[in-house]
Design a protein around this motif. Structure first.
Motif, PDB file in Angstrom:
ATOM      1  N   LYS A 199       0.812  -1.230   0.000  1.00 19.84           N
ATOM      2  CA  LYS A 199       0.000   0.000   0.000  1.00 19.84           C
ATOM      3  C   LYS A 199       0.844   1.278   0.000  1.00 19.84           C
ATOM      4  O   LYS A 199       0.351   2.370   0.277  1.00 19.84           O
ATOM      5  CB  LYS A 199      -0.985   0.015   1.179  1.00 19.84           C
ATOM      6  N   VAL A 200       2.141   1.139  -0.276  1.00 15.85           N
ATOM      7  CA  VAL A 200       3.005   2.315  -0.392  1.00 15.85           C
ATOM      8  C   VAL A 200       2.808   2.907  -1.793  1.00 15.85           C
ATOM      9  O   VAL A 200       2.965   2.200  -2.787  1.00 15.85           O
ATOM     10  CB  VAL A 200       4.487   1.946  -0.186  1.00 15.85           C
ATOM     11  N   PRO A 201       2.428   4.188  -1.921  1.00 17.32           N
ATOM     12  CA  PRO A 201       2.291   4.784  -3.256  1.00 17.32           C
ATOM     13  C   PRO A 201       3.658   4.919  -3.920  1.00 17.32           C
ATOM     14  O   PRO A 201       4.570   5.505  -3.349  1.00 17.32           O
ATOM     15  CB  PRO A 201       1.655   6.154  -2.976  1.00 17.32           C
ATOM     16  N   VAL A 202       3.810   4.358  -5.104  1.00 15.24           N
ATOM     17  CA  VAL A 202       5.112   4.345  -5.773  1.00 15.24           C
ATOM     18  C   VAL A 202       4.940   4.698  -7.242  1.00 15.24           C
ATOM     19  O   VAL A 202       3.853   4.598  -7.807  1.00 15.24           O
ATOM     20  CB  VAL A 202       5.793   2.961  -5.659  1.00 15.24           C
ATOM     21  N   CYS A 203       6.025   5.120  -7.869  1.00 17.19           N
ATOM     22  CA  CYS A 203       6.060   5.336  -9.311  1.00 17.19           C
ATOM     23  C   CYS A 203       7.483   5.062  -9.781  1.00 17.19           C
ATOM     24  O   CYS A 203       8.420   5.082  -8.978  1.00 17.19           O
ATOM     25  CB  CYS A 203       5.614   6.749  -9.671  1.00 17.19           C
ATOM     26  N   PRO A 204       7.667   4.782 -11.074  1.00 17.17           N
ATOM     27  CA  PRO A 204       9.023   4.508 -11.569  1.00 17.17           C
ATOM     28  C   PRO A 204       9.970   5.666 -11.277  1.00 17.17           C
ATOM     29  O   PRO A 204       9.625   6.831 -11.437  1.00 17.17           O
ATOM     30  CB  PRO A 204       8.800   4.333 -13.081  1.00 17.17           C
ATOM     31  N   GLY A 205      11.168   5.322 -10.835  1.00 19.25           N
ATOM     32  CA  GLY A 205      12.163   6.332 -10.492  1.00 19.25           C
ATOM     33  C   GLY A 205      12.186   6.699  -9.022  1.00 19.25           C
ATOM     34  O   GLY A 205      13.144   7.298  -8.543  1.00 19.25           O
ATOM     35  N   MET A 206      11.127   6.332  -8.284  1.00 18.55           N
ATOM     36  CA  MET A 206      11.073   6.682  -6.866  1.00 18.55           C
ATOM     37  C   MET A 206      12.077   5.855  -6.063  1.00 18.55           C
ATOM     38  O   MET A 206      12.309   4.681  -6.343  1.00 18.55           O
ATOM     39  CB  MET A 206       9.660   6.461  -6.316  1.00 18.55           C
TER      40      MET A 206
END
Length: 243
Positions: A199-206
């Motif tokens: 449930k951790v909000p993530v996106c590529p590069g983070m």
């Protein structure tokens, strides 16, 4: 940083990022760089600069490396627009937004919503870029299982149809990430490892912390995908703490 020159340089770096992405409000920009308020309060200038560089890298990845950014607009959705290919089988359908039921979904946190809204804004409001990062998952009754932020953003921007992943009652889907270990001087390794997003909000590069066999370690997110629970049970969880 007690040296005034270093402080000026830090502000110049901050200004350069803000000028490149002028749609951010100042508070939104700062919380995007360091989402955790307690961490922000105690962060020294040197570490803030590292976070700023990481944040800018995330935005550049979103702007340059997602294949749909320059090809499609978020409000021009048709069933013929290709989605990124996945190496697993699942049913994806284009669903009218007004048919999707939010059920008892709780309102998302400000940090989580802000992150995904930044993805949407920085992709020139391309709904496909957002759905590639935070897919909408619904059950057989059109009730949201995952991707509530993407649904809210689609609604707020009057997007009439969205591509959804269908989760059947006998197969729960889990959001997983591929990531590379960060080494010295923020260089990344060459091999991808896999975690459940927890449930951790993530996106590529983070850059965020992940639980490993040797304790918590910094990793850089490469990609995000939904997997059947049976295929994701062996993955460890990302830490709730972002860098």
């Amino acid at each position: 940083m007690k040296d005034n020159h270093n402080k000026v340089q830090l502000l110049k770096n901050l200004a350069a990022v803000w000028e490149e992405y002028p749609n951010f409000r100042f508070g939104q920009l700062i919380l995007g760089i360091v989402p955790d308020r307690t961490t922000l309060l105690h962060l020294n200038d040197k570490d803030f600069l590292l976070c700023l560089q990481s944040f800018n890298k995330q935005l550049n990845v979103l702007r340059c490396d997602i294949p749909f950014l320059n090809s499609f607009k978020g409000n021009n959705i048709t069933q013929n627009i290709p989605l990124k290919k996945h190496n697993y089988s699942m049913l994806m359908e284009t669903i009218p937004t007004n048919m999707i039921k939010k059920g008892h979904m709780a309102p998302p946190s400000i940090n989580k919503y802000s992150l995904y809204n930044q993805v949407f804004q920085n992709s020139q409001k391309n709904i496909y870029a957002l759905l590639d990062v935070n897919p909408i998952v619904i059950d057989e009754n059109y009730k949201i299982v995952d991707g509530y932020c993407s649904y809210l953003i689609a609604q707020e921007n009057n997007i009439k149809n969205v591509v959804c992943i269908i989760q059947y009652h006998n197969e729960k889907l889990i959001k997983t990430v591929a990531a590379r270990h960060l080494k010295t001087r923020f260089l990344t390794g060459t091999k991808n490892y896999y975690w459940r997003s927890n449930k951790v909000p993530v996106c590529p590069g983070m850059i965020c912390y992940a639980n490993t066999a040797y304790g918590k370690a910094l990793v850089e997110i490469s990609s995000i995908r939904m997997l059947p629970q049976k295929d994701a049970t062996m993955f460890k969880k990302l830490s709730a703490k972002q860098f």
